[in-house]
Design a protein around this motif. Structure first.
Motif, mmCIF file in Angstrom:
data_model
loop_
_atom_site.group_PDB
_atom_site.id
_atom_site.type_symbol
_atom_site.label_atom_id
_atom_site.label_comp_id
_atom_site.label_asym_id
_atom_site.label_seq_id
_atom_site.Cartn_x
_atom_site.Cartn_y
_atom_site.Cartn_z
ATOM 1 N N MET A 1 0.835 -1.207 0.000
ATOM 2 C CA MET A 1 0.000 0.000 0.000
ATOM 3 C C MET A 1 0.873 1.262 0.000
ATOM 4 S SD MET A 1 -2.977 -1.286 2.601
ATOM 5 C CE MET A 1 -4.049 0.147 2.522
ATOM 6 N N GLU A 2 1.978 1.217 0.736
ATOM 7 C CA GLU A 2 2.877 2.384 0.744
ATOM 8 C C GLU A 2 3.474 2.606 -0.639
ATOM 9 O OE1 GLU A 2 4.240 2.231 5.456
ATOM 10 O OE2 GLU A 2 5.419 1.153 3.945
ATOM 11 N N GLY A 3 3.809 1.494 -1.305
ATOM 12 C CA GLY A 3 4.352 1.582 -2.662
ATOM 13 C C GLY A 3 3.348 2.223 -3.603
ATOM 14 N N LEU A 4 2.099 1.815 -3.481
ATOM 15 C CA LEU A 4 1.060 2.373 -4.353
ATOM 16 C C LEU A 4 0.847 3.851 -4.048
ATOM 17 C CD1 LEU A 4 -1.463 -0.594 -4.324
ATOM 18 C CD2 LEU A 4 -0.135 0.245 -6.264
ATOM 19 N N ALA A 5 0.805 4.188 -2.767
ATOM 20 C CA ALA A 5 0.595 5.590 -2.387
ATOM 21 C C ALA A 5 1.738 6.445 -2.944
ATOM 22 C CB ALA A 5 0.507 5.714 -0.870
#
Ligand code: SAH
Ligand code: SF4
Ligand code: F3S
Length: 462
Positions: free
Chosen positions: A199-203
């Motif tokens: 999720m951090e990567g996507l954000a």
């Protein structure tokens, strides 16, 4: 590459782009869409590029669904076309992935001998290894039970704004109509840290909305070890939502699919308290009759379902509720079916996915003698669809004149002057793009001027 090589060949670099083009067609649910995005990512990292058209592609992959018979049949008609193409173009690589592949396995090769690779959903992350075997001249079937590897490839995602993140694979329920447990295998939860990292990567790439995915997402964590000092399971969906909530840059979090048997009050409270978790709940009820629910082995009563919805509405009065329902389940009487209609009216669903019961291989209900006729199925489906639309229209009416926050996803394909996005409650909304002023990822307050059963139109307020 030698035939005696035992380990997987090293991953080819993107520079090795002699591999040609690929085309993926995805059938079925969000799980399959998420798998397809990961498989596209693997193909691109192997040096394939996306084809302009299906009939030009050097590799064609069908990611298939078998939830109902018509979904399965669709695949065979698509495959027939490609099999014919392969007879004149032997370099074409033909892959069937997903749930039909898992269900049919070897017999798919007998039915369509032109196939190069048949791979079940648990093997999606291994597409590169399997294709390497194909390149050595083998016809490959990969359907054995497999521990799903933590994802190391970067998915090639269709949207740059809204992403899916799997949190639990498989399903351990045994609903008597459903093929999913036999094609998706046992539940496997990902670790919270891996989910948060993704999720951090996507954000960081600019994604604003994440939908956490599982066939029975309320089962999240029950296969992971750990008990809290209070004697609770350490890993639950509620704990996961709290753990990932603050990922910076994300504006919205959703999750699907919920199961009424496991949906907890604690989860409802967390959704109400966590600002990024959207007020939309997809909770299939399948039938409005207790005896039918029992025959389906769903493990809850209509009353329990009602209490869940009441509790959600106590905490989040404007929440939208969607569901799935099956009509003409074996033995369903007219009176039982009418209870399903009554429940739709009583709850006031924002959206209901309806289906007529379809007997599936290796499921108990398919062998029962009390199957209903095609005429009954068609008639009940027609009637229930009309009701769903009326109820959805009534629910849409509450938006008229209100201002709603819309996350812009892109241009309206039917009107390039307009952009489209969704409200927090998941209603599709269209409004003027103001000559490029509104871009994907923008959060815009939109006054709703026009309401339809399943979508809204309005004017930006800024
Ligand atoms: N895991 C989810 C749904 C998975 S399948 C749940 O437990 O609700 C998606 C939907 O397809 C189901 O909700 C059900 O409504 C429908 N479905 C599944 N099997 C079916 C069958 N054999 N015939 C008709 N509809 C079916
Ligand atoms: Fe199928 Fe039931 Fe599992 Fe849903 S919970 S995927 S309907 S077996
Ligand atoms: Fe279909 Fe498989 Fe999803 S059967 S609904 S693609 S889990």
């Amino acid at each position: 590459m030698t035939a005696t090589q035992l380990s997987a060949p090293p991953a080819p670099t993107a520079a090795e782009s002699g591999r040609g083009s690929y085309w993926i067609t995805t059938f079925g649910c969000q799980m399959n869409k998420a798998d397809s995005e990961r498989m596209a990512g693997i193909l691109e990292s192997m040096g394939y590029r996306e084809a302009q058209a299906e009939l030009e592609a050097d590799l064609v992959l069908y990611n298939t669904c078998t939830i109902r018979d018509n979904a399965e049949q669709k695949v065979y008609s698509y495959l027939g076309r490609q099999a014919q193409r392969k007879r004149t173009n032997p370099n074409l690589t033909l892959v069937v992935a997903g749930c039909v592949a898992q269900q049919e396995g070897e017999s798919l090769l007998r039915r369509v001998p032109e196939l190069d690779l048949v791979m079940g959903p648990q093997h999606a992350n291994r597409l590169d290894v399997l294709l390497a075997q194909v390149e050595q001249g083998q016809q490959v079937v990969a359907t054995e039970e497999h521990h799903i590897l933590e994802d190391i490839t970067t998915a090639r995602r269709d949207s740059k704004i809204c992403g899916w993140v799997n949190v639990i694979y498989g399903c351990n329920e045994r609903c008597t109509y459903c093929v999913v447990p036999s094609v998706r295998g046992k539940e496997q939860s990902r670790l919270p840290e891996a989910i948060k990292l993704e999720m951090e990567g996507l954000a960081a790439q600019g994604f604003k909305e994440i939908t956490l995915l599982g066939q029975n997402i309320d089962a999240y964590g029950r296969d992971l070890p750990g008990i809290t000092p209070e004697g609770r399971r350490q890993h639950t969906l509620t704990d996961l939502l709290q753990f990932v909530h603050d990922v910076e840059g994300l504006e919205r979090i959703r999750f699907a699919t919920s199961h009424p048997r496991y949906f907890t009050e604690r989860l409802i409270d967390a959704c109400a308290d966590l600002p990024k978790v959207c007020e939309h709940f997809h909770i299939p009820f399948q039938s409005g009759d207790d005896d039918v629910l029992k025959a389906m082995a769903r493990g809850y009563t209509v009353d329990r379902y009602r209490r869940i919805i009441e509790r959600i509405r106590e905490r989040m009065p404007d929440a939208s509720i969607s569901a799935d329902v099956i009509v003409a389940f074996p033995g369903e009487t007219d009176a039982q079916y009418r209870r399903t209609l009554a429940l739709i009216e009583e709850i006031g669903f924002d959206q209901v996915n309806t289906a007529a019961y379809s007997p599936r291989p290796n499921t108990p209900a398919a062998d029962w003698p009390n199957q209903l006729s095609e005429e009954v199925k068609v008639e009940r489906l027609r009637e229930i669809n009309a009701l769903v639309e009326r109820v959805a229209r009534e629910r849409s009416a509450r938006y008229a004149g209100r201002t709603e926050q819309v996350l812009v996803e892109g241009i309206n394909p039917k009107d390039p002057e307009q952009v489209m996005g969704r409200t927090r409650t998941n209603r599709l909304t269209f409004f003027s793009g103001d000559n490029g002023r509104w871009q994907p990822g923008d959060l815009v307050d939109v006054r709703i001027d026009e309401v339809r059963a399943f979508s809204l139109s309005g004017t930006a307020q800024a």
